[in-house]
Design a protein around this motif. Sequence first.
Motif, PDB file in Angstrom:
ATOM      1  N   ALA A 452      -3.625 -52.614 -53.894  1.00 47.85           N
ATOM      2  CA  ALA A 452      -3.031 -52.310 -54.858  1.00 47.85           C
ATOM      3  C   ALA A 452      -2.202 -50.868 -54.778  1.00 47.85           C
ATOM      4  N   ASN A 453      -0.970 -50.798 -55.439  1.00 45.47           N
ATOM      5  CA  ASN A 453      -0.230 -49.356 -55.485  1.00 45.47           C
ATOM      6  C   ASN A 453      -0.441 -48.407 -56.414  1.00 45.47           C
ATOM      7  N   GLY A 454      -1.146 -48.990 -57.675  1.00 44.98           N
ATOM      8  CA  GLY A 454      -1.455 -48.143 -58.834  1.00 44.98           C
ATOM      9  C   GLY A 454      -0.670 -48.175 -59.768  1.00 44.98           C
ATOM     10  N   ASP A 455       0.662 -48.953 -59.687  1.00 41.80           N
ATOM     11  CA  ASP A 455       1.660 -49.080 -60.940  1.00 41.80           C
ATOM     12  C   ASP A 455       1.473 -50.451 -61.459  1.00 41.80           C
ATOM     13  N   GLU A 456       0.515 -51.063 -60.841  1.00 41.11           N
ATOM     14  CA  GLU A 456       0.612 -52.669 -61.650  1.00 41.11           C
ATOM     15  C   GLU A 456      -0.204 -52.466 -63.086  1.00 41.11           C
ATOM     16  N   SER A 457      -0.076 -53.424 -63.675  1.00 46.25           N
ATOM     17  CA  SER A 457      -0.630 -53.697 -65.317  1.00 46.25           C
ATOM     18  C   SER A 457      -2.185 -54.047 -64.934  1.00 46.25           C
ATOM     19  N   GLN A 458      -2.906 -53.776 -65.931  1.00 49.28           N
ATOM     20  CA  GLN A 458      -4.328 -54.311 -65.809  1.00 49.28           C
ATOM     21  C   GLN A 458      -4.483 -55.864 -65.796  1.00 49.28           C
ATOM     22  N   GLU A 459      -3.473 -56.513 -66.271  1.00 50.03           N
ATOM     23  CA  GLU A 459      -3.480 -58.092 -66.148  1.00 50.03           C
ATOM     24  C   GLU A 459      -2.930 -58.344 -64.589  1.00 50.03           C
ATOM     25  N   ALA A 460      -2.123 -57.793 -64.097  1.00 54.77           N
ATOM     26  CA  ALA A 460      -1.791 -57.994 -62.738  1.00 54.77           C
ATOM     27  C   ALA A 460      -2.711 -57.980 -61.746  1.00 54.77           C
ATOM     28  N   VAL A 461      -3.549 -56.949 -62.039  1.00 56.70           N
ATOM     29  CA  VAL A 461      -4.727 -56.642 -61.132  1.00 56.70           C
ATOM     30  C   VAL A 461      -5.988 -57.503 -61.231  1.00 56.70           C
ATOM     31  N   PHE A 462      -6.473 -57.520 -62.705  1.00 54.39           N
ATOM     32  CA  PHE A 462      -7.639 -58.316 -63.019  1.00 54.39           C
ATOM     33  C   PHE A 462      -7.304 -59.603 -63.682  1.00 54.39           C
ATOM     34  N   GLY A 463      -6.333 -60.097 -63.727  1.00 56.31           N
ATOM     35  CA  GLY A 463      -6.043 -61.698 -64.360  1.00 56.31           C
ATOM     36  C   GLY A 463      -5.760 -61.410 -65.688  1.00 56.31           C
ATOM     37  N   TYR A 464      -4.665 -62.544 -65.985  1.00 55.80           N
ATOM     38  CA  TYR A 464      -3.870 -62.609 -67.258  1.00 55.80           C
ATOM     39  C   TYR A 464      -4.794 -63.376 -68.508  1.00 55.80           C
ATOM     40  N   LYS A 465      -5.848 -64.114 -67.948  1.00 55.06           N
ATOM     41  CA  LYS A 465      -6.668 -64.686 -69.082  1.00 55.06           C
ATOM     42  C   LYS A 465      -7.337 -63.645 -69.850  1.00 55.06           C
ATOM     43  N   PRO A 466      -7.139 -63.574 -71.249  1.00 59.11           N
ATOM     44  CA  PRO A 466      -7.733 -62.419 -72.052  1.00 59.11           C
ATOM     45  C   PRO A 466      -9.446 -62.248 -71.925  1.00 59.11           C
ATOM     46  N   TRP A 467      -9.855 -63.329 -71.652  1.00 62.35           N
ATOM     47  CA  TRP A 467     -11.437 -63.309 -71.643  1.00 62.35           C
ATOM     48  C   TRP A 467     -11.885 -62.527 -70.328  1.00 62.35           C
ATOM     49  N   ARG A 468     -11.064 -62.324 -69.335  1.00 61.38           N
ATOM     50  CA  ARG A 468     -11.293 -61.812 -68.218  1.00 61.38           C
ATOM     51  C   ARG A 468     -11.578 -60.196 -68.450  1.00 61.38           C
ATOM     52  N   LEU A 469     -10.382 -59.679 -68.875  1.00 62.66           N
ATOM     53  CA  LEU A 469     -10.295 -58.170 -68.945  1.00 62.66           C
ATOM     54  C   LEU A 469     -11.157 -57.903 -70.156  1.00 62.66           C
ATOM     55  N   HIS A 470     -11.405 -58.908 -71.232  1.00 64.29           N
ATOM     56  CA  HIS A 470     -12.537 -58.304 -72.296  1.00 64.29           C
ATOM     57  C   HIS A 470     -13.834 -58.289 -71.742  1.00 64.29           C
ATOM     58  N   ARG A 471     -14.101 -59.070 -70.932  1.00 60.82           N
ATOM     59  CA  ARG A 471     -15.528 -59.171 -70.185  1.00 60.82           C
ATOM     60  C   ARG A 471     -15.744 -57.786 -69.354  1.00 60.82           C
ATOM     61  N   LEU A 472     -14.582 -57.349 -68.627  1.00 62.69           N
ATOM     62  CA  LEU A 472     -14.616 -56.489 -67.676  1.00 62.69           C
ATOM     63  C   LEU A 472     -14.755 -54.857 -68.633  1.00 62.69           C
ATOM     64  N   ARG A 473     -13.978 -55.153 -69.672  1.00 61.79           N
ATOM     65  CA  ARG A 473     -13.999 -53.772 -70.461  1.00 61.79           C
ATOM     66  C   ARG A 473     -15.298 -53.735 -71.022  1.00 61.79           C
ATOM     67  N   GLU A 474     -16.052 -54.789 -71.429  1.00 61.96           N
ATOM     68  CA  GLU A 474     -17.408 -54.705 -72.227  1.00 61.96           C
ATOM     69  C   GLU A 474     -18.283 -54.195 -70.898  1.00 61.96           C
ATOM     70  N   LEU A 475     -18.157 -54.483 -69.858  1.00 61.49           N
ATOM     71  CA  LEU A 475     -19.173 -54.207 -68.813  1.00 61.49           C
ATOM     72  C   LEU A 475     -18.878 -52.775 -68.391  1.00 61.49           C
ATOM     73  N   LYS A 476     -17.451 -52.152 -68.426  1.00 63.83           N
ATOM     74  CA  LYS A 476     -17.089 -50.881 -68.256  1.00 63.83           C
ATOM     75  C   LYS A 476     -17.706 -49.843 -69.237  1.00 63.83           C
ATOM     76  N   LYS A 477     -17.735 -50.464 -70.758  1.00 63.53           N
ATOM     77  CA  LYS A 477     -18.311 -49.568 -71.669  1.00 63.53           C
ATOM     78  C   LYS A 477     -19.767 -49.399 -71.315  1.00 63.53           C
ATOM     79  N   ARG A 478     -20.437 -50.515 -71.007  1.00 62.90           N
ATOM     80  CA  ARG A 478     -21.926 -50.493 -70.849  1.00 62.90           C
ATOM     81  C   ARG A 478     -22.508 -49.416 -69.555  1.00 62.90           C
TER      82      ARG A 478
END
Length: 493
Positions: A452-478
């Motif tokens: 990764a270069n660092g200028d990409e969106s969250q979706e571009a790096v971790f996936g475009y399906k909403p459930w993926r980022l939701h699950r990762l964000r919940e893990l990050k919060k925890r």
Amino acid sequence: MAVSILLRAIVMASFIGSIAASLAGNLTNDLQPLLSSAAEIYYPGSVGYTNATTRWSADTKPGLDVIVKVASEEDVQATIQYANFHSIPFLAIGGGHGTSSFLSTITSGIGIYLRGLSGVSLSPTNTSQALILGGTLSGEVISGLWDLGKQSVTGGCDCTGFTSPMLGGGHGWLQGRYGLMTDNLVSARLVLANGTAITVNETQHSDLFWGMRGAGHNFGVVTSVYYQIYDRTPDIDGFATATFTFTQDKLKDVFTIANQWLAAPNRPVELTHYAIIAINPAVDSKPIIEFLVYWQGAGSIPTEYTNPLNALKPVSVVEAHVDLLGANAITGASYSGPACAEGTGRQTFPVNLYSWNLTNLRTVINLFSTFPASLSNSVMLLEGFATNRVLEIPTSSTAYAFRSNQLLASPLFTYPANNATLDEYVSGIGRQIRTAMLKGTGLKLRAYVNYANGDESQEAVFGYKPWRLHRLRELKKRYDPLGRFNFYEPIKV
């Protein structure tokens, strides 16, 4: 007035020096007694500090005031707890190969240098697993397993760390047979943001185990892993290889052949192709294509794969039979190869694909012909690793989102460091190449996190399906609510 300015400068330098001395004193007096006898603390100007902070890309510059070379998991815990108490940011350092712009956002931090945690051994209870310490390099894992009569999926470059690529997915020469690196992670010991150490696997912290496999750099410092390994046997012990060099006019024909391989209904697990666009005036005044064919096994590459390429009348063909370390060396990624050289600026702009778009490749090779001499060591990576086993594993089983993609492409810019004009030029042409590679494909940008270069969106790096980022964000919060692990492609909550 000049005297006044000089006096202020002297006072300021003295003040800054006193802060540095104070930090050194605190670490020496307060942290050192909490560390193991093998742990070391390095300050700027020392050889140890220089070794720990010298990175693959000299333009990637984490702001680290001090280095703690840890020698045990407890050392990692003590360092993180000390940093937390004093509100000091910290960054784990393995092979030092990441180039994401996020790495340069840490300032006045502590570097947790993991090279004191290095080693490979068989599990005492399961000979199909190896215990690999968190600071071990990829080449050390390959040679260590080889000496044990074993092998597994490892990165394609000797000098990268082993752990970090695994946490981001991890491509390698054996992935067609065994899956991605992250698919072979059995269990990890992890020091969390609060300094506690836990075991993460399918039964312990299983939610975090999902997130660790694809986004693991967001959650903690890995001190060791148990990793799936496989017996070496003569039929799969090495690779028959052929490196074809072509002039640029053969681009369409070469990658038409590659696309036919990708589309084959029964694509052989043994077959990998790996190409680069490069600048080599000794061969041609225009950019050239080096097209590598790998066939895992004791014999030679079947002629059904080499004959069509030979029919295109390559400039040269070099054949060899190599072991796993040799597979890295052929691409220049051995310890002594150009891909492991330090001291230059580097940037990458990754794109995941399903097939080679011939028009887009032509655009890229034409762009390469416009490069100034200062970029003459840059290449376009066109990686076609076998994906048989990768595709068999359910896409929802790990946080690695782009399992279905067949190809990984990225320019790898190599150029003189510390040149802001070149940095700006490379950033612009890199984005231009990335856009060109996607033109007309209908694909959104999917960026391999390890490149990764660092200028990409969250979706571009971790996936475009909403459930993926939701699950990762919940893990990050925890597990990292204060964002202590936010210096490499952080999950934004």
